[in-house]
Design a protein around this motif. Structure first.
Motif: not given
Length: 516
Positions: A331-336, A338-344, A346-348, A454-458
């Motif tokens: 999550i930290d590597m792909v999303v960081g 500053d925002r909630v994970p999105s379905l976009n 998923r591939p990463n 994802g949001a909880l683990l973030q």
């Protein structure tokens, strides 16, 4: 006198014989007793094993993958194992839905989308899917809607923690309203506060109902006369006690729409359906009762399964801190942060997606599918299935039993779904079924789990505090399996000067949620 006695005795003997004789080539199973059928055998084994799914696993080892039972006047066939379930779900003549008071009382006859069949079901399902898509279902803005709700959920948890010493909340209702909001926004254009007392009450009575019935039904399903002579014992009173307030809640929502709906400007699915009801040449399947039944189906089925899946996920994340760390790194590597994970994403984010899949596998391990009905005399795996026989799959054999494809089915190991860095599902990974009756809400359920987890683990860590025993992984039987009840206790952890955030939530004095 003697003639009457002999005649009555002959009648009883003939009745018992006809009642206990199975149709030729009917699936094997325990003997049928007069009146009770297989009920006593199933009840005893279920009590011994503590689980209906485990009981069916034992019956399957003795009789095979297709099991034949009888409860009262109802013939029931259970499919156990991948090959039997695959053939069953792809057999057109077994795509009906059951009949009887248990299934018909809830929707004023055979209405709704979950328990209807044939052309009525085809017409209604097509209409619902088409118009749900107009309000985001399966589209990009569905992800945005879930992301917004996940953000509300995270902030609500932070608010619960606050600066107080401790706050207690049950895990089985922690996510329910948030999950309901994601379907209810498209259905009714409404979102509810996570502290809404009315929704919490409805969730509590639903939890009680789902704990006391199962996919096979309840006592009054098979012995309808008990509705009048033993309504409490037969489960009828609990059934009605649960449904009446939900009918009232949904009816009020529909009435609000009738008063505020502007023709030609639908805001949600209810508005679209009201416009169809007002159309001069509407199909016969569109009625006021059908609208209420659709809302009931989506309200109950749309939140119950995903809520329980979230509970299983939290349980296993607690017990597997290494899984948390791997997911948080991704999550930290792909999303960081500053925002909630999105379905976009998923591939990463194959590991987070694998957590979703492993969560679904554990949720389904002791779960039965929605009952089907034979629309005509047919065959399944070489056995004769008479018309109107109820047929139910149990997924125990696929996800946990001896024939399942996973070497360590009791472990929570997302890596089993990752091959060469990409997510890959085995052929029999079918938590949403298959064929024409595949779950209508699969897209939303998968999206909810991916973004919510994802949001909880973030934002949080989950830990077992020193000196506390981890919670059990034993499950509670019901409509679907659930973790054993536990509560969430939040408190403030001693602040570490090297860590910016340190409040925590403890589940059963066993789980810490620490701001990351």
């Amino acid at each position: 006198m003697w003639a009457a006695t002999l005649l009555f005795s002959a009648f009883l003997i003939l009745f018992n014989y006809l009642y206990c004789v199975k149709p030729r080539n009917y699936p094997p199973g325990p003997k049928w007793l007069p009146i009770l059928g297989s009920a006593l055998s199933v009840s005893r084994l279920r009590k011994k094993t503590g689980s209906l799914a485990e009981a069916m696993a034992i019956f399957s080892r003795k009789y095979g993958p297709v099991l034949g039972f009888k409860f009262g006047q109802e013939r029931i066939v259970i499919c156990y194992g991948g090959l039997a379930i695959k053939e069953f779900l792809n057999t057109e003549s077994l795509n009906g839905r059951p009949m009887g008071p248990f299934y018909e009382l809830r929707t004023f006859g055979r209405n709704g989308i979950l328990l209807t069949d044939e052309q009525f079901w085809v017409e209604q399902r097509r209409f619902i899917l088409r118009h749900l898509r107009e309000f985001g279902f399966g589209k990009r803005n569905m992800s945005e809607m879930i992301e917004a709700e996940a953000d509300v959920m995270v902030n609500h948890i932070k608010h619960l923690i606050g600066n107080q010493k401790e706050i207690s909340a049950p895990m089985d209702t922690m996510f329910g309203i948030h999950i309901l909001n994601t379907i209810w926004t498209m259905l009714a254009g409404t979102k509810y506060n996570p502290e809404d007392s009315n929704l919490k009450y409805l969730q509590n009575i639903l939890t009680e109902l789902f704990k006391n019935i199962d996919m096979i039904g309840t006592i009054f399903s098979y012995f309808p006369f008990l509705i009048y002579f033993a309504p409490e014992y037969s489960g009828y009173n609990l059934y009605m006690k649960t449904h009446v307030p939900i009918w009232k809640f949904i009816t009020q929502e529909i009435e609000k729409h009738k008063k505020t709906h502007v023709p030609g400007s639908p805001r949600d699915l209810i508005d679209v359906y009201l416009e169809m009801l007002a159309a001069p040449e509407k199909p016969a399947s569109f009625t006021d009762d059908q609208l209420l039944a659709i809302c009931l189906d989506l309200f109950m089925a749309g939140s119950e399964t995903t809520t329980k899946s979230m509970s299983f996920c939290m349980l296993y994340l607690l017990l597997n801190p290494d899984v948390q760390r791997k997911a948080q790194t991704e999550i930290d590597m792909v999303v960081g942060r500053d925002r909630v994970p999105s379905l976009n994403d998923r591939p990463n984010m194959p590991y987070l997606e694998a957590i979703v899949m492993e969560t679904l596998r554990h949720f389904m391990r002791r779960t039965f599918g929605v009952p089907h009905r034979a629309l005509k005399d047919t065959h399944l795996c070489g056995h004769f299935i008479p018309k109107d026989t109820m047929v139910i799959p149990t997924f125990h054999g696929i996800f946990e039993g001896a024939e399942c494809m996973w070497k360590d089915p009791y472990a929570f190991r997302p890596e089993r779904f990752i091959v060469d860095g990409k997510v890959k599902a085995l052929d029999m990974f079918i938590p949403f079924g298959m064929g024409k009756r595949r779950c209508l809400g699969e897209t939303l359920a998968r999206g909810n789990l991916f973004i919510f987890i994802g949001a909880l683990l973030q934002n949080f860590d989950f830990k077992v505090p020193a000196g506390c025993k981890p919670p059990t992984t034993d499950t509670v039987d019901g409509v679907t399996a659930a973790p054993r009840p536990f509560r969430v206790l939040s408190h403030i952890v001693q602040r570490d000067p090297t860590i910016t955030h340190t409040p925590a939530i403890v589940i059963n004095n066993s789980l810490c949620m620490i701001y990351r």
